[in-house]
Design a protein around this motif. Structure first.
Motif, mmCIF file in Angstrom:
data_model
loop_
_atom_site.group_PDB
_atom_site.id
_atom_site.type_symbol
_atom_site.label_atom_id
_atom_site.label_comp_id
_atom_site.label_asym_id
_atom_site.label_seq_id
_atom_site.Cartn_x
_atom_site.Cartn_y
_atom_site.Cartn_z
ATOM 1 N N ARG A 36 0.820 -1.217 0.000
ATOM 2 C CA ARG A 36 0.000 0.000 0.000
ATOM 3 C C ARG A 36 0.856 1.270 0.000
ATOM 4 N N ARG B 153 -4.918 6.407 -6.258
ATOM 5 C CA ARG B 153 -3.794 5.558 -5.899
ATOM 6 C C ARG B 153 -3.255 4.917 -7.175
ATOM 7 N N LYS C 16 1.185 8.113 -3.180
ATOM 8 C CA LYS C 16 -0.022 7.272 -3.291
ATOM 9 C C LYS C 16 0.116 6.119 -4.276
ATOM 10 N N TYR D 49 -6.912 -5.548 -2.656
ATOM 11 C CA TYR D 49 -6.546 -4.167 -2.340
ATOM 12 C C TYR D 49 -7.279 -3.180 -3.255
ATOM 13 N N HIS E 191 -10.861 -3.089 -2.095
ATOM 14 C CA HIS E 191 -10.922 -2.402 -0.799
ATOM 15 C C HIS E 191 -10.789 -0.886 -0.990
ATOM 16 N N SER E 192 -9.882 -0.464 -1.878
ATOM 17 C CA SER E 192 -9.692 0.964 -2.128
ATOM 18 C C SER E 192 -10.968 1.597 -2.671
ATOM 19 N N THR F 35 -13.721 1.870 -0.073
ATOM 20 C CA THR F 35 -13.473 2.845 0.999
ATOM 21 C C THR F 35 -13.275 4.259 0.447
ATOM 22 N N HIS G 58 -11.511 5.406 -2.415
ATOM 23 C CA HIS G 58 -10.246 5.823 -3.017
ATOM 24 C C HIS G 58 -10.171 5.353 -4.474
ATOM 25 N N ILE H 298 -8.434 4.472 -8.129
ATOM 26 C CA ILE H 298 -7.240 3.710 -8.502
ATOM 27 C C ILE H 298 -6.879 4.037 -9.945
#
Length: 366
Positions: free
Chosen positions: A14, A137, A158, A182, A185-186, A189, A191, A193
């Motif tokens: 991460r 990210r 990031k 991941y 999950h990003s 939540t 965020h 990508i």
């Protein structure tokens, strides 16, 4: 995300958290290789003759600039300001489209074409910032992280790590499962990508999504939802980045020519880092970043179908410059002749084909 034992499940891939920033910045300021690199970039002539003195100057400047930074957002503001100045020197302007149609408060999985190692995601995040959206990210291969200071810089900005160098089938499968989790999950939540549509740059100018990437997306979903449901859940948006001139075009052509001639190409240990530097500092002419529309899950029955949908949007929205059109036979090639005069005929052919390919893809996309 933590498991039942309170362990961070994504710690080794991460981006850094806010509470890790100051320790990482301290490492950077005291890293001799990083200081030397910045010194050569900022003071190329003086560093040759007054190397130790210039490194002391650079170290002092970095301390002054970085010490006040307490979190990732403040670090990214520093990066944004430096990048804005760099674009002013190395482009004839950056334009964008499609981003205003996206929700400002919604996370997206941006799947983009890949022409430049670090510049592509930097441009996407820069445009997001201009549009008032959160930055994404960034997925970056561990093959690029040859130096500890590079890893620190990327994770501060990031980036998350894609473990391409995992050994053996089981280790690779485990790494891809974690990566898939991941990414999900990003998004869940809040965020966004950014990830390239394929491993490695499209050195031949042919922007094609690798279905294997999309299979990876599905790994953490396969037991709980359909492929179509995953597509709806991830909010996938294709992105087309267009450069009027590619600073690395001749390097790519030499690599492709060597590969065609000898059947293999052995990349130097710091070749990717040099390409990253050239991408940022080389002249790019005009640049355009086109954000597509979120892809709906309906009709998406597998990786091949999704890859075709992503490619269709990228090929359709890719901005064709005069450099592309003339390479495809629709204009004056004087720029090309000047740009490639030191290359041999095989290398010239690869450069021309790379600029022409987006025109061919756009015609097929309609």
């Amino acid at each position: 995300m933590s498991n039942n034992n309170g362990v961070d499940s994504f710690e080794d891939i991460r981006p850094y958290h806010d509470d890790e920033v100051q320790a990482v910045l301290y490492r950077l300021v005291h890293n001799p290789e990083f200081i030397a690199l910045i010194s050569r970039y900022e003071f190329p002539r003086l560093s040759r003759w007054l190397g130790p003195l210039m490194r002391l100057v650079v170290k002092g400047q970095l301390k002054k600039r970085l010490c006040p930074i307490k979190d990732v957002a403040a670090f990214q503001i520093q990066i944004r300001d430096l990048f804005t100045k760099s674009l002013g020197r190395t482009t004839d302007g950056v334009s964008w489209s499609g981003v205003d149609a996206l929700a400002k408060d919604k996370p997206y999985l941006f799947v983009s074409n890949h022409r430049d190692i670090a510049l592509d995601p930097a441009l996407v995040n820069w445009v997001c910032h201009q549009a008032g959206m959160q930055t994404a990210r960034i997925g970056i291969g561990d093959n690029l992280l040859k130096k500890p200071f590079v890893t620190d810089l990327m994770r501060l900005n990031k980036s998350f790590i894609v473990k391409r160098s995992a050994k053996g089938v089981r280790e690779l499968a485990a790494a891809m499962n974690v990566l898939s989790s991941y990414i999900d999950h990003s998004i869940q939540t809040g965020h966004s990508i950014w990830i390239a549509q394929r491993e490695g740059r499209a050195k031949d100018g042919n922007d094609q999504t690798d279905p294997a990437l999309l299979k990876m997306f599905f790994l953490s979903h396969r037991k709980t939802r359909s492929f179509a449901e995953m597509v709806d859940r991830l909010n996938i948006v294709p992105v087309a980045i267009s450069y009027e001139f590619d600073p690395c075009d001749k390097l790519k052509a030499k690599e492709l020519a060597t590969l065609a001639r000898e059947g293999c190409y052995n990349k130097g240990p710091l070749e990717d880092l040099k390409a990253m530097g050239l991408g940022f500092t080389g002249f790019k002419g005009r640049v355009h970043v086109a954000f597509g529309e979120p892809i709906k899950g309906e009709g998406m029955d597998g990786p091949d179908t999704l890859a075709a949908a992503i490619d269709a949007q990228i090929h359709h929205s890719y901005k064709l410059f005069e450099s592309n059109l003339s390479a495809a036979g629709e204009g004056d090639l004087s720029w090309f002749n000047e740009r490639t005069r030191e290359l041999d005929e095989k290398e010239k052919a690869f450069v021309k084909a790379a600029y022409a390919r987006p025109v061919e893809n756009a015609r097929k996309a309609g």
